[in-house]
Design an enzyme around this catalytic site. Structure first.
Site, PDB file in Angstrom:
ATOM      1  N   ASP B  13       7.203   6.597  -4.924  1.00  0.00           N
ATOM      2  CA  ASP B  13       5.715   6.617  -5.393  1.00  0.00           C
ATOM      3  C   ASP B  13       5.112   8.075  -5.189  1.00  0.00           C
ATOM      4  O   ASP B  13       5.319   8.623  -4.193  1.00  0.00           O
ATOM      5  CB  ASP B  13       5.000   5.575  -4.583  1.00  0.00           C
ATOM      6  CG  ASP B  13       3.534   5.478  -5.119  1.00  0.00           C
ATOM      7  OD1 ASP B  13       3.205   6.056  -5.951  1.00  0.00           O
ATOM      8  OD2 ASP B  13       3.098   4.325  -4.844  1.00  0.00           O
ATOM      9  N   HIS B  15       1.727   8.814  -5.867  1.00  0.00           N
ATOM     10  CA  HIS B  15       0.081   8.781  -5.788  1.00  0.00           C
ATOM     11  C   HIS B  15      -0.397   9.634  -4.651  1.00  0.00           C
ATOM     12  O   HIS B  15      -0.268   8.974  -3.638  1.00  0.00           O
ATOM     13  CB  HIS B  15      -0.196   7.565  -6.041  1.00  0.00           C
ATOM     14  CG  HIS B  15       0.067   6.644  -7.273  1.00  0.00           C
ATOM     15  ND1 HIS B  15       1.215   6.035  -7.537  1.00  0.00           N
ATOM     16  CD2 HIS B  15      -0.870   6.451  -8.388  1.00  0.00           C
ATOM     17  CE1 HIS B  15       1.234   5.325  -8.617  1.00  0.00           C
ATOM     18  NE2 HIS B  15      -0.176   5.707  -9.263  1.00  0.00           N
TER      19      HIS B  15
END
Lengths: 485, 150, 485, 150
Positions: B13, B15
């Site tokens: 991920d 983010h």
């Protein structure tokens, strides 16, 4: 050591020949034959020509699905029902990681089950013939849009496949996208892509290159975005690229957005060699969207209005379904038409807004400070200077996941909604410029009765999706909950 | 004595915005923060916690694969002698519109002390840490942080 | 003879008593009791107070269905899902023609069959109690919007029924709406409405009055619209109205729309007595809409952006389903939210556009010329002057169906999209002002390589629905056909 | 010799924009135009045609009730000795998305010489009149009208 030098022909050949082992479809790439193929394409499919001779901002959506037939249908839908002037082909994320085998698996699964298990079009797997079928089947020029740090094989295949525009660059497709890619290595990989584009250009096939302007898409201060665009433009130009479209992502403040687009064009023209044609692309808001199509249309509306006033050469549109991820063709076409309506209603109006010149001057001064430092650190070599300035934090991108960036810069909106810098880290901006940012944020802080702090940043990041521009703390002007919530 | 908190986004991920803001908030609240950044693996979390003598490990996940990415995480921590460390997880923890109570239960059973959804404000996590680490209020922010604390 | 004099109490009583025979529900109207009833309404339902103390433009949709329960549900939906700040109740067209028996028939049919055979809420037939139930059941102030030339009974019943705002006026609800209503008679009928509003006001219940600014909704030159607003404002003020909301319909040109709204406020403040509170309302585009929701959202977006810059007190919103007539609640709420998003993103930005002051000065000068002539023709009496100036064509409204207007004025857009006058007829504008209009239209004609003629008018009338602002002849920038076509 | 054309919107229809533009276009094309305006009844059309010696009567209807509003119209014209007058009708002649060919047939059977939909440009009606009234081209607009002709 990485240097901003043109890649020698021999080196280009060597790399190309190595890349041929990466995936079988590379076998079909033959440069001379590809140049001939491009020569058969009609004028309306020559990307640079269409873009550079347009008399109004051209619209382009984002779109990519795994199967060739579906991709053709999707693009033709966007062209005929959305009025798209330029078409995209967005690549899947396995390809972005150079995982062509996984992309192949996904493509075959999609073909067998009819379900799209890939989030884009695996152009490497479709190969030269697949790409050509796509180019031949749609009625507008098509650009490769991807997010691939090492896009060398993708470029080889898509250029041979008839694509004449290619998004990305060593900073803009590395720093905002990934954590551990070495910047120096990425610069070298993009030198190959740009050199290949340059070689096509020398053989009469202009390949348009488009550095990705929005970067992390989250409150990026214009001077940072524009400095990245100029650096990538310089690197491309060194390799022989002659058609460059520099990008900028809407921050939502009319004056700042118009000023930034003008600064982008102006600095692009100034820094890049005279024989390079510089155009600009404006990306409609890339941050969080309201979870409500009606409010999303408001965000898109402001994007269209801004584009009509700033008059970039191209606009990348958003759809009202942005908040839920990949839009349907219909929603994507709707975003195009909403934007087009606003542009066509405003384009002929003479709208001169006060303060744009001053903001543009401020953006240009700030951008020059960053570029000067980069060139200094590289002792005149922009590649070397970029690597060093990122190492020291003198050049930085807010909210970048990459370890190659210091990630110390924090942006926040001022009292007028313009994006300023709250935390500079070691960013190479002189005190007098920093002072202006501080003063502006202090004014906002006073308005809100709080200290300038990361809380402003947090509030600003969410503000537009919550129905306003500035993340005010008082919770005044709350958004009514939409029917789609 | 400031407490040390390890932050990171687990798995592949990328983010970064939420964790950046959380880092700022924790620092402003007086914690020693080690931000491992995005795309952090389980071994990296464990090594980070060991190296810095972490009082708490905060795991973030926003791309919907939290369950796979954290499988065996607490076993790993225990093996490294970090069984007592306070662990939180927060973000979009499940794909689709699942019932969050159910999601919370899943991650509690895996060993996380607290489970937060993506709408959680940093202040909430800070208050929880102050309670779980038994920090007297005077030790952290009684007041709005000034810019200097950033 | 019709004069701008306050209606004597005795006359008011006599008319009211005559009107009681028109429909049985009039029986229930009792002034003193009604004043007491208004006193029981909470502050958030007092229309004038809510409007006049707001710190941002308030949003109001249009909506009316025949049955009471449905109307309550519709309005509450628009408030909670659309975020409407002020609510409307649009009256059916039988009531507009004073055909209460036919309205009754329609209402009963609607109640029996569940189908809406009326195009609005027949407030006279619902009577005082029905109106009060409506007012009590919704959480915001409600205005009566109708289009009724003789609205005396409607006013009696709705005022007693708890409504505190009432749209319309003797010119704005006559000249654009109907062919054969005598203007003098209509002025007298509205003197009754205004006197009744004035009487309530004297008893502590401020009734807000709102002349209908968009008139024929088709390229109305700002000076004509504003002159009508000032005239109707003066007539209302004479009867004791203290809360006036003057209206203006968007023409789609940013500079002209902002300038017109400022001129409206400024001339309203100047011409109306000091004890009258003057606010303004901006109507989103009232002309033809694109037959495509996505493009319609573009038109609405420009309306929201204009409102954010001009900052009127109120905005009447449109829905993306405008082209197909009455929108669903959901579409109506969507129009509200799209407008709100744009306003809230732009409102705090400092957007100062060049040329607004000059355009405002031009509009004010033109409006003054019309108002001077009207007052001259009436020898100081605005009622008499209005009637005479309409007779001579010195005052005129383009595209008015009424025989009371000369209908000689033809508007067209200039090269910048601003609405100018192509045919003046006998409109009381001095030569130097006419010359400016002519020069502007000549410039456009030159751009287009044709003579200024009615063809421009015809092209302009259709332009926005066809996806552009100015009806250029070359058919360049054609709109792609929308998915909803 | 200029031909005289009577214009009007029939019934209780108040759509005025189209007829205003048509009036301008016909005048520019050299016709004598009598515009009866909106909300014009059948008797008013007949009286207008008699009073002005009309060569053609153009009926407009945009609110969907054209069929009711024009019932018996040609009978009335014939009774008034105006059976030879050329008659056109145009606009939104039927509610809903009917097939226009069918609508055209309906109004042709009622006696109208030509039937136009709402998208018709004035130029089309003018060309039709020139043909039906056998007007030599020199008599009308060979050129773009100047403002003076308005």
């Amino acid at each position: 050591m990485t240097r901003d030098k043109r890649l020698p022909e021999s080196e280009l050949q060597r790399i190309a020949s190595d890349l041929r082992d990466d995936w079988p479809t590379a076998e079909a790439v033959e440069f001379t034959e590809a140049v001939e193929y491009h020569g058969t394409l009609p004028a309306e499919k020559r990307f640079a020509e269409v873009l550079e001779t347009a008399d109004r901002p051209l619209l382009q959506p984002r779109a990519g699905v795994p199967r060739l037939r579906d991709q053709i249908e999707l693009l033709e839908g966007l062209r005929t029902e959305g009025g798209a002037d330029l078409l995209p082909t967005t690549i899947d994320s396995y390809t972005r990681d150079n995982e062509y085998a996984k992309a192949q698996e996904g493509l075959e699964e999609a073909r067998e089950t009819g379900e799209d298990t890939l989030n884009g079009f695996p152009a490497v797997n479709h190969g030269v013939d697949g790409c050509r079928e796509l180019i031949e089947s749609v009625g507008a020029p098509v650009e490769v849009r991807h997010g691939t740090p090492d896009a060398r094989l993708l470029a080889m295949i898509t250029f041979a496949g008839g694509f004449q525009s290619f998004e990305g660059g060593p900073i803009s497709y590395n720093i905002p996208y990934t954590k551990r890619r070495d910047l120096a290595q990425t610069i070298e990989q993009w030198q190959f892509v740009d050199r290949l584009a340059g070689l096509y250009t020398e053989f009469g096939v202009t390949i348009n290159r488009e550095p990705f302007g929005p970067l992390t898409g989250t409150l990026v201060p214009p001077c940072i975005a524009i400095a990245v665009m100029v650096v990538e433009g310089l690197l491309s130009a060194t390799q022989g690229v002659k058609s460059l479209t520099l990008g900028y992502g809407q921050v939502g403040t009319l004056v700042q957005d118009v000023a930034a687009l003008r600064a982008l064009q102006s600095l692009g023209d100034e820094y890049l060699p005279d024989d390079v044609t510089v155009t600009t692309v404006f990306h409609e808001w890339m941050g969080g969207f309201p979870p409500d199509e009606a409010r999303a249309n408001g965000v898109i509306g402001l994007g269209g209005a801004t584009a009509a006033i700033a008059k970039p050469d191209k606009v990348i549109t958003k759809s009202p379904q942005e908040f839920r991820g990949v839009p349907t063709m219909e929603a994507n076409a709707a975003g195009l038409r909403t934007t087009r309506q606003l542009i066509d209603m405003l384009l002929e109006q003479d709208v001169q807004i006060d303060g744009i010149d001053a903001e543009q001057e401020f953006i240009e001064r700030s951008t020059r400070a960053l570029l000067d430092t980069i060139l200094e650190r590289g002792e005149g070599d922009v590649a070397r200077g970029t690597i060093r300035a990122f190492e020291t934090g003198e050049f930085d991108v807010p909210f970048a996941p990459s370890e190659s960036a210091a990630g110390q810069v924090l942006p926040a909106r001022d009292d007028d909604g313009r994006v300023r810098i709250l935390e500079f880290g070691d960013l190479a901006l002189p005190d007098e410029i920093r002072e202006i940012h501080r003063t502006k944020l202090d004014t906002r802080a006073e308005t809100e009765g709080r200290e300038p702090s990361f809380k402003m940043v947090a509030d600003d990041v969410d503000a537009i999706s919550e129905g306003r521009l500035i993340g005010r703390p008082d919770g005044s002007n709350p958004a009514p909950s939409g029917g789609d919530d | 004595m400031p407490r040390t908190v390890i932050l990171g986004v687990i798995g592949s991920d990328a983010h970064v915005v939420g964790i950046t803001i959380l880092e700022q908030a924790l620092e402003a609240a007086g914690f020693d923060v080690v931000n491992l950044g995005v795309q952090t693996s389980q071994p990296e979390f464990v090594a980070g916690a060991q190296d810095h003598g972490a009082d708490a490990v905060l795991v973030s996940s926003l791309y919907g694969h939290a369950e796979q990415d954290t499988r065996g995480f607490h076993h790993r921590l225990t093996q490294a002698g970090l069984g007592d460390v306070t662990t939180y997880i927060g973000g979009n923890l499940a794909v689709g519109q699942d019932d969050f109570a159910e999601t919370r239960e899943t991650f509690r059973e895996m060993g996380f002390d607290r489970v937060f959804d993506a709408e959680t404000e940093p202040e909430e996590a800070i208050a929880a840490l102050q309670q779980d680490l038994e920090i007297p209020l005077t030790e952290t922010d009684a007041e709005e942080p000034a810019r200097a604390t950033l």
